[in-house]
Design an enzyme around this catalytic site. Structure first.
Site, PDB file in Angstrom:
ATOM      1  N   ASP A 104      10.085  15.366  11.909  1.00 55.27           N
ATOM      2  CA  ASP A 104       9.782  15.210  10.562  1.00 55.27           C
ATOM      3  C   ASP A 104       7.896  15.396  10.688  1.00 55.27           C
ATOM      4  O   ASP A 104       7.362  14.528  10.042  1.00 55.27           O
ATOM      5  CB  ASP A 104      10.005  14.116  10.087  1.00 55.27           C
ATOM      6  CG  ASP A 104      10.146  14.138   8.618  1.00 55.27           C
ATOM      7  OD1 ASP A 104       9.865  15.091   7.901  1.00 55.27           O
ATOM      8  OD2 ASP A 104      10.021  12.916   7.822  1.00 55.27           O
ATOM      9  N   GLY A 127       8.760   3.431  -0.672  1.00 56.51           N
ATOM     10  CA  GLY A 127       9.708   4.561  -0.697  1.00 56.51           C
ATOM     11  C   GLY A 127      11.210   4.086  -0.749  1.00 56.51           C
ATOM     12  O   GLY A 127      11.483   2.751  -1.191  1.00 56.51           O
ATOM     13  N   SER A 154      13.255   3.588   1.676  1.00 59.32           N
ATOM     14  CA  SER A 154      13.486   2.696   2.501  1.00 59.32           C
ATOM     15  C   SER A 154      13.258   1.350   2.375  1.00 59.32           C
ATOM     16  O   SER A 154      13.285   0.633   3.457  1.00 59.32           O
ATOM     17  CB  SER A 154      13.541   3.449   3.756  1.00 59.32           C
ATOM     18  OG  SER A 154      12.095   3.725   4.097  1.00 59.32           O
ATOM     19  N   ILE A 203       0.620  -1.329  -0.013  1.00 61.49           N
ATOM     20  CA  ILE A 203       0.212  -0.016   0.072  1.00 61.49           C
ATOM     21  C   ILE A 203       0.717   1.232   0.075  1.00 61.49           C
ATOM     22  O   ILE A 203       0.350   2.378  -0.031  1.00 61.49           O
ATOM     23  CB  ILE A 203      -1.038   0.116   1.087  1.00 61.49           C
ATOM     24  CG1 ILE A 203      -0.178  -0.093   2.585  1.00 61.49           C
ATOM     25  CG2 ILE A 203      -1.983  -1.195   1.152  1.00 61.49           C
ATOM     26  CD1 ILE A 203      -1.132  -0.118   3.674  1.00 61.49           C
ATOM     27  N   GLY A 204       2.134   1.254  -0.032  1.00 54.90           N
ATOM     28  CA  GLY A 204       3.161   2.262  -0.148  1.00 54.90           C
ATOM     29  C   GLY A 204       4.448   1.704  -0.347  1.00 54.90           C
ATOM     30  O   GLY A 204       4.869   0.610   0.257  1.00 54.90           O
TER      31      GLY A 204
END
Length: 952
Positions: A772, A643, A645, A640-641
């Site tokens: 962040d 990046g 990392s 679902i995602g």
């Protein structure tokens, strides 16, 4: 000779006066020009102050002169966007009586020696600036002193007791943390005393304040007051406005209150008062507003109905019981009543004529009087959570101003009258959990402003009427647990705003219209109906399985292949075949179940032998699953995602629980998610993993995402979190679904996120700085509750008093990074507060923090620049409309406070939470008094009348 003498001497005297006047004007002009040189003036507000121009008395902005002496006696530079230190040269203007620099960016401390030279001042207004340090000593001739909305700290100087003529004193919203200045009772000339929202030491309300018999306004909200009300309060016979809200006052509200014969407003909400209210309310002949909400009061006297001018009565969130006074509203112009969340019983008084009525969560019963249904001025009628019976009266058609009608959780019965279709302004109609019968009136399709229609758990039947396409603003349609039949209208697919659709537990038949694929639904439920046919491809996926169950006739990739048999065959034949297949299927299922259990046992044994040395599970909560359940779900179909990392998976485990799994790649360094930035000395994933585990493993807070456990091996690391079905705020807000986030939802998200960060900053030991904060890292649960996530670069800060902690890296994301990182990498919580302020601006504007639209600016600078041009309507997200504009403006102002370029001038997260809670128009409706709103009032102001007040 007398005339001749007069003609000779008089011109010489006049010439002398002219010369002195010209000399004085030149000197004052030079003084003002020096003032101009010392100020930062980005908007060129002082462009009329020029060397070659006429006297300062002629056309210089904000400058006025005495008409006789032509000496400068007034300088008003409020709302001019000026910065810099306080211009001490102004005190050289010996006739200066009026000075206002309010609502600017004047910073630094006030030099005591220079201020003392302003001895002629009668009016000094420095409110809403960035001034720090101790308060200046008293000036002898002042009538008006306003230093509110700054960062003055320490004690109120004892010299303030020596003001000989001071009438108005406002020190609202500073950092004054000494004792509450009881010595101000010596300033007998005071008419207005405003000390609210300062962290004074815990103290009682000084009894000596009763000596200030000339007081008209006493405002001590949020001053850390404790103890009971002194009887001397009753001596303030001229008092018109009493505000002691947001304190910790206890005991009874004494009869002393009823001796305030001139009082117009009494605000005692958010304290701990208990017991009975005083009985002699009829003595308060001028009282218009009485607010004692959020206390522990237990009884309401009947005399309150005899207060002849009472217009607003707010008693919500107490322990009040018994019946509402029968005469309520008959002897006074009541326009607002809120008695929600009490223990009232009995019937509604019949003599009310209101604009706003909230009776939520009591034990009121009987039929609602017809006059209540048809109140012509009412815009909010909230009766939910009681035991009302009877039907919705046809008189409802007379409530032409009604915007919100909340009737849920009662015993209303009968049909919904056609007359409800006359309510052109209706935005929300909720009547769930009642006993309503009959069909939905076609008249409901006329309500083009309707945003929410909730009728679930009734006995409604029939078909959904045609004409749905007219409901262009409909956001939620909830009709579950009724007896509706017929087909699902294809018209539903034409509703652009529809976000939540629940038709479950009815008798709908036919197929699911393919037109519904046009919708952007966050949630839908068609389960337990009689639907059949092929599921549209958009909904034929695993995540929607539960929303389709209980419809044996539905088919597709998810529910099994669709039958191609001749549908004209008789039912008897089909049932014969079905019985054969059921018997065969039962045998097959039992065989498969036996095989699965054997295979699982075998697989688990192998896994334990082969993987036990590889994976190490560390749990932080009680778990109902093992690492093997997690491994089974790490499939590409579940991503679902992703990046730099690693990837994030949605894992539906064998026990039915859904979790989110973040799988970090081995050997990858840096944190580059979207616009994330980690400068030199990049943080390795090992560090980020350890930081996340170290931080989240210890945290327990409803607004911090829950880390359930972690799994580690030599090559991979897994972090397992609670699953947040609505994803991140950024994904929702900056997509086509952004229009579905209405203002109450955005406000709730802001408060939730602020409470999460406040917990990190103030309740963790040592405090934790997230580093962040951004909308990508604010996740939303199924109810759009917000939780702060992603602690990969979080750091613990040194204990208070040891200073900020220096880091070797700059962490954060473009558009969210605080400006002080340009000259320092010393970490403290102020950088989080700046980033949170950007998130607030995102919620208000609907815009991203970085966008080509801004040119070289970011969102913060774009908002500031647009506000300077007084273009507030260009700032607020057009999807929000204008209904909540007053509240939106207050929240926007909080975002601007958080993004102040000077770190020390940003409020703490604890204060941010408090300000957000107070920004609710219902909780803090008197805009004209709250000086913290004054900085924004010139650009985002609405006339605050009782009828225009926003709702919760």
């Amino acid at each position: 000779m007398i005339c001749k003498h007069h003609r000779v001497v008089q011109p010489r005297k006049f010439e002398s006066l002219v010369g002195e006047s010209a000399l004085s004007q030149n000197q004052e002009a030079e003084t003002l020009l020096r003032v101009k040189l010392g100020l930062h003036d980005p908007d060129r507000a002082l462009s009329t102050w020029t060397n070659g121009s006429d006297s300062p008395c002629n056309g210089w902005l904000g400058v006025k002169c005495d008409p006789t002496t032509q000496r400068v006696n007034s300088v008003d530079l409020s709302d001019s966007n000026l910065g810099g230190a306080f211009p001490t040269q102004l005190c050289n203007l010996t006739s200066l009586a009026f000075l206002s620099l309010s609502n600017n960016f004047i910073s630094g401390a006030l030099p005591a020696a220079a201020i003392a030279q302003c001895a002629a001042l009668r009016h000094l207004d420095l409110a809403e600036n960035l001034l720090v340090g101790p308060l200046p000593a008293a000036l002898p001739n002042l009538l008006h002193l306003d230093l509110s909305g700054n960062n003055f700290s320490g004690d109120v100087p004892p010299s303030f007791a020596a003001f000989p003529t001071l009438r108005r004193l406002s020190l609202v919203d500073n950092l004054l943390d000494g004792p509450l200045p009881a010595f101000l009772s010596n300033v007998s000339t005071l008419t207005h005393l405003n000390l609210s929202y300062n962290p004074f030491r815990l103290t009682g309300l000084p009894p000596d304040f009763g000596n200030l018999t000339g007081l008209e306004v006493l405002w001590l909200a949020g001053c850390n007051l404790v103890g009971s009300l002194p009887d001397s309060l009753g001596q303030l016979g001229n008092l018109k406005d009493l505000d002691l809200s947001y304190n910790a006052l206890t005991g009874a509200i004494t009869e002393a209150i009823t001796r305030l014969g001139s009082v117009v407003q009494i605000e005692l909400y958010n304290n701990s008062f208990h017991g009975e209210l005083p009985k002699n309310f009829s003595n308060l002949t001028k009282l218009r507003r009485f607010d004692v909400s959020s206390n522990r009061l237990g009884e309401l006297p009947a005399s309150i109905a005899r207060s002849p001018n009472l217009a607003e009565l707010r008693l919500f969130a107490n322990r009040l019981s018994g019946e509402l006074p029968r005469e309520l509203g008959r002897n006074s112009p009541l326009r607002l009543i809120d008695v929600s969340m009490n223990r009232f019983s009995g019937r509604i008084p019949g003599g009310l004529s209101l604009a706003r009525l909230r009776l939520r969560n009591n034990s009121l019963s009987g039929e609602v009087p017809p006059g209540i249904w048809g109140l012509p001025r009412v815009y909010l009628l909230e009766l939910m959570g009681n035991e009302f019976t009877g039907g919705i009266s046809k008189e409802i058609g007379k409530a032409s101003n009604l915007s919100v009608l909340l009737l849920s959780k009662n015993k209303f019965s009968g049909r919904i009258p056609d007359e409800i279709g006359l309510l052109d302004a209706l935005v929300e109609f909720s009547a769930s959990n009642n006993r309503l019968t009959g069909s939905i009136s076609p008249a409901l399709m006329k309500l083009v402003q309707l945003g929410r229609l909730d009728l679930h758990r009734n006995k409604l039947s029939g078909k959904i009427p045609s004409g749905l396409r007219r409901l262009r603003n409909l956001n939620e349609l909830i009709l579950s647990d009724n007896e509706f039949s017929g087909g699902i209208p294809a018209e539903l697919g034409s509703l652009p705003a529809l976000n939540y659709l629940d038709l479950s537990n009815n008798q709908f038949s036919g197929g699911i219209p393919v037109e519904l694929q046009n919708l952007k639904l966050n949630q839908f439920n068609f389960s337990n109906n009689s639907l059949f046919g092929e599921v549209p491809p958009l909904y034929d996926v695993e995540i929607y399985r539960d929303s389709l169950l209980g419809n044996p006739g539905l088919c597709g990739n998810l529910l099994g292949p669709c039958s191609r048999r001749d549908e004209s065959k008789s039912w008897s034949y089909l049932w014969f075949l079905r019985s054969i297949f059921i018997l065969a299927g039962l045998v097959l299922v039992l065989g498969l179940l036996w095989f699965y259990l054997k295979y699982r046992s075998f697989k688990k044994g192998n896994c334990e032998n082969n993987l036990s040395s590889k994976w190490t599970l560390t749990s932080f909560h009680k778990l109902g699953f093992s690492e093997y359940d997690i491994m089974d779900c790490l499939d590409e179909d579940n991503v679902i995602g992703s990046g730099a990392s690693g990837k994030v998976y949605k894992a539906v485990l064998s026990n039915g629980e859904t979790v989110a799994v973040k799988k970090l790649k081995g050997g990858i360094t840096g944190k580059e998610d979207g616009n994330s930035v980690v400068e030199k000395g990049r943080v390795a994933d090992d560090d980020g993993f350890e930081a996340e585990v170290r931080t989240l493993g210890k945290i327990r807070h409803k607004n911090i995402v829950k880390l359930l456990c972690c799994c580690t091996t030599r090559d991979s690391k897994l972090l397992i979190y609670e699953y947040m079905p609505n994803g991140s705020l950024a994904d929702l807000l900056h997509s086509k679904k952004g229009s579905l986030l209405d203002w109450p939802t955005r406000y709730k998200i802001a408060v939730d996120a602020a409470e999460g960060l406040s917990y990190l900053h103030h309740d963790c030991v040592p405090p934790i700085v997230h580093r962040d904060v951004k909308s990508n890292n604010i996740l939303l649960d199924e109810e759009f509750g917000a939780k702060v996530a992603d602690f990969g670069v979080a750091k613990a800060v040194d204990q208070v008093g040891q200073g900020a902690k220096t880091m070797s890296v700059i962490a954060g994301s473009c558009g969210y990074i605080a400006p002080e990182y340009a000259y320092s990498i010393r970490v403290n919580e102020k950088s989080d507060i700046y980033s949170f302020g950007v998130v607030v601006l995102e919620l208000v504007t609907g815009k991203r923090p970085i966008d080509p639209e801004y040119g070289e600016k970011d969102l913060v600078k774009w908002v500031s620049a647009t506000l300077n041009q007084k273009e507030i309507d260009h700032i607020i997200d057009p999807n929000l409309g204008s209904y909540h504009k007053e509240e939106i403006c207050k929240v926007l102002n909080i975002g601007l406070l958080c993004t102040n370029p000077v770190p020390t001038n940003r409020p703490s997260m604890r204060n941010v939470v408090k300000m957000l809670q107070e920004a609710r128009v219902e909780n803090k409706p008197k805009n004209s008094k709250d000086s913290r709103d004054s900085k924004f009032s010139s650009t985002c102001h609405q006339e605050g009348t009782l009828e225009q007040e926003s709702m919760v």
